[in-house]
Design an enzyme around this catalytic site. Structure first.
Site, PDB file in Angstrom:
ATOM      1  N   LYS A  46      -3.263   5.765   4.027  1.00 39.76           N
ATOM      2  CA  LYS A  46      -3.121   4.415   4.576  1.00 39.76           C
ATOM      3  C   LYS A  46      -3.958   4.227   5.829  1.00 39.76           C
ATOM      4  O   LYS A  46      -4.519   3.146   6.058  1.00 39.76           O
ATOM      5  CB  LYS A  46      -1.646   4.116   4.865  1.00 39.76           C
ATOM      6  CG  LYS A  46      -0.797   3.984   3.605  1.00 39.76           C
ATOM      7  CD  LYS A  46       0.637   3.630   3.942  1.00 39.76           C
ATOM      8  CE  LYS A  46       1.479   3.464   2.682  1.00 39.76           C
ATOM      9  NZ  LYS A  46       2.885   3.102   2.993  1.00 39.76           N
ATOM     10  N   LYS A  93      -1.460   5.220  -9.357  1.00 35.00           N
ATOM     11  CA  LYS A  93      -0.113   4.696  -9.516  1.00 35.00           C
ATOM     12  C   LYS A  93      -0.132   3.169  -9.545  1.00 35.00           C
ATOM     13  O   LYS A  93      -0.948   2.532  -8.880  1.00 35.00           O
ATOM     14  CB  LYS A  93       0.757   5.181  -8.350  1.00 35.00           C
ATOM     15  CG  LYS A  93       2.185   4.670  -8.351  1.00 35.00           C
ATOM     16  CD  LYS A  93       2.914   5.145  -7.103  1.00 35.00           C
ATOM     17  CE  LYS A  93       4.285   4.520  -6.986  1.00 35.00           C
ATOM     18  NZ  LYS A  93       4.966   4.926  -5.742  1.00 35.00           N
ATOM     19  N   LYS A 115       2.672  -1.868  -5.794  1.00 35.65           N
ATOM     20  CA  LYS A 115       2.919  -3.281  -5.518  1.00 35.65           C
ATOM     21  C   LYS A 115       1.965  -3.865  -4.490  1.00 35.65           C
ATOM     22  O   LYS A 115       1.882  -5.076  -4.342  1.00 35.65           O
ATOM     23  CB  LYS A 115       4.371  -3.491  -5.065  1.00 35.65           C
ATOM     24  CG  LYS A 115       4.823  -2.687  -3.867  1.00 35.65           C
ATOM     25  CD  LYS A 115       6.297  -2.945  -3.598  1.00 35.65           C
ATOM     26  CE  LYS A 115       6.824  -2.136  -2.425  1.00 35.65           C
ATOM     27  NZ  LYS A 115       6.874  -0.697  -2.718  1.00 35.65           N
TER      28      LYS A 115
END
Length: 341
Positions: A112, A197, A200
């Site tokens: 991140k 993956k 969202k």
């Protein structure tokens, strides 16, 4: 009963991966076998650049979808993290036990932080320290089991390490939790890039099936899923990740076995068609219940208020004990009227 805690971030619209990998198990298994708490961890959504109005909107939507997925507030506890002060109270104490090296080794921090830098943004300190807040989320409740995906297992290991270290230094205070991983569809992959993956927070939604996608949108996304070279339907995650992902999804939706299902199909097209319909049917009751809950927002607010009260009452004794153990004086209470008289 065993104490179970798990949470989900309101950082984007919830996906099929969230449902098959976690939420459905919470509803069908965990809430019935254990004393379970399920939390919308909204404070974690503040670790990167965000729109406050969107966080509030997604926090409500996430809580509503948890209830729509089958979580029963009469059986388990559903609440928002920011509504229970014990999470942040305990987080600072654990920061005084965790180390800088532990934080910087976190895989999600590295990923991140790199993404934030690539966007020309500064990396917030909270992005580095949020695994400690996650540890506080878990340890505050005397959690014994944490049902999470493989990508979060490292964070639960940190919670275990911090709990053991605190107990050794300051006296036994925390239960040391353990990770429980789902056996089927632990990681539903992106339909356009089956090596990643289904997240969202993906920038593009073409490979992501969202829980509130209309049936025709679901069908279109699944039918356009990336497949592999060759024509034979074989379950092989390493060599055929696209087909393996579709078989995993179909197996999770129908209760089948991906290897056995592979033998049923002689073409990619028929596999995609059946997978699309299976996903539509799995999402149908969730979407119907979500519509009902959206029509009764007062009920959702009552559930979250009552859930926060229950969670607060459960966490406070442990957090207060941690404050005493680490060396902090308890607050001086005002004398009661009866004592003065």
């Amino acid at each position: 009963m065993t104490r179970v805690f798990s949470g989900i971030q309101p950082t984007g619209h919830l996906t099929l991966g969230n449902y098959l990998g976690a939420m459905r198990r919470w509803a069908e298994v965990d809430q019935h076998r254990a004393d379970s708490l399920f939390c919308v961890v909204d404070l974690h959504a503040l670790t990167v650049d965000h729109d406050p109005a969107r966080v509030r909107r997604l926090s409500r939507q996430t809580a509503t979808l948890l209830l729509a997925s089958g979580l029963d507030p009469e059986v388990c506890t559903v609440f928002l993290q920011s509504h229970v002060d014990e999470h942040t109270r305990l987080s600072y104490l654990l920061e005084c036990v965790a180390t800088d090296g532990e934080m910087r080794r976190m895989i999600q921090y590295k990923e991140k932080a790199a993404k934030e830098r690539a966007r020309g943004r500064s990396v917030r300190l909270s992005l580095l320290t949020y695994p400690v807040l996650m540890a506080a989320d878990i340890l505050a409740y005397g959690t014994e089991e944490v049902p999470v995906g493989e990508d979060q297992a490292q964070h639960v290991e940190l919670a275990r390490d911090v709990a053991v270290r605190f107990n050794q230094r300051y006296g036994h205070t925390f239960v040391v939790p353990r990770t429980t991983l789902p056996q089927v569809a632990a990681r539903v992959m992106n339909l356009q890039d089956p090596t990643r993956k289904m997240g969202k927070s993906d920038d593009s939604g073409a490979g992501v099936v969202y829980l509130l996608d209309e049936p025709d949108v679901v069908r279109k996304k699944v039918l356009r899923a990336v497949t592999d070279s060759g024509r034979e339907v074989v379950y092989d995650r390493a060599e055929r990740p696209g087909i393996a992902n579709l078989l995993d999804v179909l197996a999770a939706c129908t209760g089948g076995n991906p290897e056995s299902l592979a033998a049923v199909y002689d073409s990619y097209g028929s596999l995609k068609k059946d997978t699309a319909e299976a996903v539509v049917e799995v999402l149908r009751p969730v979407q119907a219940r979500h519509r009902e809950l959206c029509a009764d927002p007062v009920y959702v607010e009552e559930v979250l208020r009552d859930g926060a009260e229950k969670a607060r009452a459960s966490a406070r004794p442990t957090v207060d004990a941690a404050y005493r153990a680490i060396g902090l004086l308890p607050p001086v209470m005002e004398p009661s009227l009866s004592a003065v008289r």
